[in-house]
Motif scaffolding. Structure first.
Motif, PDB file in Angstrom:
ATOM      1  N   LYS A 177      10.435  44.506 -11.230  1.00  0.00           N
ATOM      2  CA  LYS A 177      10.355  45.885 -10.731  1.00  0.00           C
ATOM      3  C   LYS A 177      10.722  45.953  -9.254  1.00  0.00           C
ATOM      4  N   LYS A 178      11.508  46.941  -8.878  1.00  0.00           N
ATOM      5  CA  LYS A 178      11.859  47.171  -7.486  1.00  0.00           C
ATOM      6  C   LYS A 178      10.995  48.272  -6.873  1.00  0.00           C
ATOM      7  N   PHE A 179      10.442  49.137  -7.734  1.00  0.00           N
ATOM      8  CA  PHE A 179       9.574  50.218  -7.276  1.00  0.00           C
ATOM      9  C   PHE A 179       8.326  50.242  -8.148  1.00  0.00           C
ATOM     10  N   ASP A 180       7.240  50.770  -7.587  1.00  0.00           N
ATOM     11  CA  ASP A 180       5.993  50.865  -8.331  1.00  0.00           C
ATOM     12  C   ASP A 180       5.342  52.211  -8.045  1.00  0.00           C
ATOM     13  N   THR A 181       4.535  52.673  -8.990  1.00  0.00           N
ATOM     14  CA  THR A 181       3.823  53.942  -8.837  1.00  0.00           C
ATOM     15  C   THR A 181       2.366  53.652  -8.510  1.00  0.00           C
ATOM     16  N   ILE A 182       1.869  54.239  -7.439  1.00  0.00           N
ATOM     17  CA  ILE A 182       0.474  54.060  -7.056  1.00  0.00           C
ATOM     18  C   ILE A 182      -0.200  55.427  -6.967  1.00  0.00           C
ATOM     19  N   PHE A 183      -1.522  55.405  -7.004  1.00  0.00           N
ATOM     20  CA  PHE A 183      -2.301  56.631  -6.907  1.00  0.00           C
ATOM     21  C   PHE A 183      -3.126  56.569  -5.630  1.00  0.00           C
ATOM     22  N   ASN A 234       7.352  45.434  -1.994  1.00  0.00           N
ATOM     23  CA  ASN A 234       7.644  44.430  -0.966  1.00  0.00           C
ATOM     24  C   ASN A 234       6.946  43.106  -1.245  1.00  0.00           C
ATOM     25  N   ALA A 235       5.891  43.147  -2.047  1.00  0.00           N
ATOM     26  CA  ALA A 235       5.160  41.930  -2.420  1.00  0.00           C
ATOM     27  C   ALA A 235       4.740  42.068  -3.872  1.00  0.00           C
ATOM     28  N   TYR A 236       4.647  40.952  -4.562  1.00  0.00           N
ATOM     29  CA  TYR A 236       4.358  40.990  -5.991  1.00  0.00           C
ATOM     30  C   TYR A 236       2.914  40.642  -6.317  1.00  0.00           C
ATOM     31  N   ALA A 237       2.072  40.581  -5.284  1.00  0.00           N
ATOM     32  CA  ALA A 237       0.625  40.487  -5.462  1.00  0.00           C
ATOM     33  C   ALA A 237      -0.006  41.210  -4.284  1.00  0.00           C
ATOM     34  N   VAL A 238      -0.787  42.250  -4.550  1.00  0.00           N
ATOM     35  CA  VAL A 238      -1.389  43.039  -3.482  1.00  0.00           C
ATOM     36  C   VAL A 238      -2.897  43.118  -3.694  1.00  0.00           C
ATOM     37  N   VAL A 285      -3.937  48.237   1.316  1.00  0.00           N
ATOM     38  CA  VAL A 285      -4.420  48.976   2.484  1.00  0.00           C
ATOM     39  C   VAL A 285      -5.944  48.996   2.444  1.00  0.00           C
ATOM     40  N   LEU A 286      -6.567  48.544   3.531  1.00  0.00           N
ATOM     41  CA  LEU A 286      -8.022  48.512   3.608  1.00  0.00           C
ATOM     42  C   LEU A 286      -8.541  49.906   3.888  1.00  0.00           C
TER      43      LEU A 286
END
Length: 251
Positions: A135-141, A159-163, A188-189
């Motif tokens: 995946k080059k893009f991901d959907t977040i809420f 940008n990273a494959y583990a967040v 993001v904290l």
């Protein structure tokens, strides 16, 4: 030979024949499994470990030993590889045999809850989200800071494959007592808030932590006082001898 002895003889012969038939089938399956491995080793129980296939990729169950080096402690870990990537649950032990970590992987990256131990006790847990490397893009809420019930959907570039994603928990060593939490939303904290428990020990919580927000004491300076109290305070505001009991303790 009696009929009974004949039947017993035939039954015994059939069982022996089936056993002889199963042996080459088991050997055939075993050889086919190992034939897929260019390099492998066998465990004490005969399991195939540390398989490297014909494409030089790690496959199946692995046990890895790392010696102590330059002050860094050694360890042993075990789990499974799929096409050269860690997959599923992995366990890590000290060279003395003590459990150090239980980690979960997907696509070779950390995914879900990770547990870390110190001297046999749970030290802290982490929460990660693995992302498909394709995946080059991901959907977040993203939760609205002003409305906890409002969530916005956002498409971002990967940008990273583990967040870091979810609640991280930290425990008092040897006591399994929760002392701090952190909540991450896609790396993001969420800004933590310091609160106090009943024993006045500080603990860091976040606005989105569902584990503690219902059990911790809260105070709202904007809470309106009853009308009777407001009238009483207005009437006696210049009288220093009258003290209003507000529930606080101490001098």
């Amino acid at each position: 030979m009696t009929t009974f002895l004949k039947k017993k003889y035939i039954r015994t012969t059939n069982i022996q024949f089936m056993r002889l038939l199963l042996i080459p089938l088991i050997l055939l399956f075993y050889n086919n499994t190992n034939a897929q491995c260019k390099i492998y080793r066998l465990s004490d129980r005969g399991d195939t470990l540390n398989c490297i296939d014909m494409n030089n990729k790690k496959q199946g169950k692995w046990k890895i030993h790392v010696d102590e080096l330059r002050g860094e402690p050694g360890f042993e870990e075990e789990g499974e590889y799929k096409d050269n990537l860690k997959e599923g649950k992995w366990r890590r032990y000290s060279l003395m045999g003590d459990l150090i970590a239980i980690e979960n992987y997907r696509w070779g990256n950390k995914d879900g809850e990770q547990e870390y131990f110190y001297n046999g006790s749970l030290e802290h847990t982490e929460s990660w989200k693995a992302i498909d490397p394709q995946k080059k893009f991901d959907t977040i809420f993203v939760q609205d800071l002003n409305d906890e019930y409002k969530v916005d959907k956002k498409i971002i570039k990967v940008n990273a494959y583990a967040v870091k994603d979810g609640i991280w928990k930290y425990y008092r060593p040897g006591a399994n007592t929760l002392i701090r939490t952190e909540t991450y939303n896609y790396d993001v904290l969420v800004k933590p808030q310091t609160v106090k428990l009943n024993n006045n020990n500080p603990i860091t919580d976040t606005t989105t932590n569902p584990l503690l927000k219902d059990s911790l004491p809260t105070s709202n300076p904007n809470t309106k006082k009853p009308k009777e109290i407001l009238q009483f305070e207005k009437k006696h505001k210049n009288n220093s001898k009258i003290k209003v009991r507000d529930g606080s303790t101490g001098n």
